[in-house]
Design a protein around this motif. Structure first.
Motif, short mmCIF file in Angstrom:
data_model
loop_
_atom_site.label_atom_id
_atom_site.label_comp_id
_atom_site.label_asym_id
_atom_site.label_seq_id
_atom_site.Cartn_x
_atom_site.Cartn_y
_atom_site.Cartn_z
N LYS A 145 48.24 49.18 44.20
CA LYS A 145 47.88 48.50 45.45
C LYS A 145 47.72 49.47 46.60
N ASP A 146 48.29 50.68 46.47
CA ASP A 146 48.18 51.68 47.52
C ASP A 146 46.96 52.56 47.35
N LEU A 147 46.28 52.44 46.22
CA LEU A 147 45.15 53.31 45.92
C LEU A 147 43.83 52.58 46.20
N PRO A 148 42.83 53.33 46.62
CA PRO A 148 41.52 52.70 46.83
C PRO A 148 40.91 52.31 45.49
N GLU A 149 40.02 51.36 45.51
CA GLU A 149 39.35 50.93 44.29
C GLU A 149 38.51 52.08 43.74
N LYS A 150 38.56 52.26 42.44
CA LYS A 150 37.74 53.29 41.81
C LYS A 150 36.32 52.76 41.65
N ILE A 151 35.38 53.56 42.08
CA ILE A 151 33.98 53.16 41.98
C ILE A 151 33.30 54.01 40.91
N GLU A 152 32.77 53.35 39.90
CA GLU A 152 32.05 54.04 38.85
C GLU A 152 30.57 53.71 38.95
N SER A 153 29.77 54.73 38.96
CA SER A 153 28.32 54.54 39.06
C SER A 153 27.65 55.30 37.93
N VAL A 154 27.00 54.57 37.04
CA VAL A 154 26.28 55.18 35.93
C VAL A 154 24.82 55.36 36.33
N ARG A 155 24.34 56.57 36.23
CA ARG A 155 22.97 56.86 36.66
C ARG A 155 22.16 57.38 35.48
N TYR A 156 21.05 56.75 35.21
CA TYR A 156 20.17 57.16 34.12
C TYR A 156 19.08 58.07 34.66
#
Length: 269
Positions: A146-157
């Motif tokens: 809850k103290d950590l920012p949300e992890k953002i995963e971006s897959v790029r082709y």
């Protein structure tokens, strides 16, 4: 409250422990403690706190001996990996914060290390945990999430360049035909598997950059162009970036680009 802190490090550090009295917090490295061991032993700290305390996992190392000889009223250790290689790693760190808790090194080997590591003795593991539990404050992932920012995963082709795609298709056809030419007997099937693995590896390398298999290649790489664009965009916004690749040859191509753009980086393989 303003905390007065001092970073004690560097080749030009002033080796005078009396100056420590002017500060609330003294920050240094394991290497400096080892080098200035004799002098630092003469100063009495209120707290000695070790970050990444697995650095003293080897009880016979110079670093381990140096920090254990520091004088202080209280001791704390911080680590995310208390055991990296052996249960003995735990003994060394616990002996720093609570000498005698786990007995001597030879006692610990006979009583805990050998039964746990060689015999898989669950009772000994429970006994060891019961001894150290009162001295451990542990935060699990679910507690800190809850103290950590949300992890953002971006897959790029990425699209291949024209020359790159041409080489890719030629290589794919070459290995496909080579596999089809093999017999269907047992030994031939093994050979087919080897050829298939070679082909897949080649295709992966071409998808990264054809230079990885052909040093005379003069065309471009769609992936490389995309990565460089994203990298330059991140750097312009003062972000730090980690770039990984399974292939050292691929990393060397990145190094060449970074050198050509005078971008500072650290390299590891």
């Amino acid at each position: 409250m303003c905390i007065r802190d001092r970073v004690y490090s560097g080749t030009l550090r002033i080796k005078n422990i009396e100056r420590f009295n002017n500060y609330d917090l003294v920050i240094t490295s394991y290497g400096i403690v080892r080098l200035d061991e004799e002098m630092l032993q003469k100063f009495f700290f209120h707290y000695t706190i070790l970050d990444e305390s697995q650095a003293i996992k080897n009880p016979s190392s110079g670093t381990s001996k140096a920090v254990k000889n520091l004088s202080s009223r209280f001791r704390l250790i911080l680590t995310g990996t208390p055991i990296e290689n052996s249960t003995l790693d735990l003994w060394s760190q616990m002996t720093f914060i609570n000498p005698g808790l786990l007995g001597s090194q030879s006692f610990f080997r006979d009583e805990f290390l050998n039964p746990i590591e060689k015999k898989g003795d669950a009772d000994k593991s429970k006994r060891l945990y019961s001894l150290i539990k009162p001295f451990i404050l542990r935060r699990e992932k679910k507690q800190v999430a809850k103290d950590l920012p949300e992890k953002i995963e971006s897959v790029r082709y990425c699209h291949m360049s024209e020359a790159q795609e041409k080489l890719y298709e030629e290589t794919k056809s070459f290995f496909r035909n080579k596999i089809l030419e093999q017999d269907t007997e047992k030994d031939a099937k093994l050979q087919q598997q080897i050829i298939l693995l070679q082909g897949l590896t080649k295709l992966r390398q071409i998808a990264n950059h054809p230079l990885m298999i052909d040093e005379n290649y003069e065309g471009g790489s769609g992936k490389l162009e995309d990565v460089f664009y994203m990298l330059q965009e991140a750097i312009s916004e003062n972000h730090k970036v980690l770039i990984f690749s399974q292939f050292v040859k691929h990393l060397n191509i990145f190094r060449g680009f970074l050198d050509s753009k005078n971008i500072n980086y650290t390299y590891l393989d």
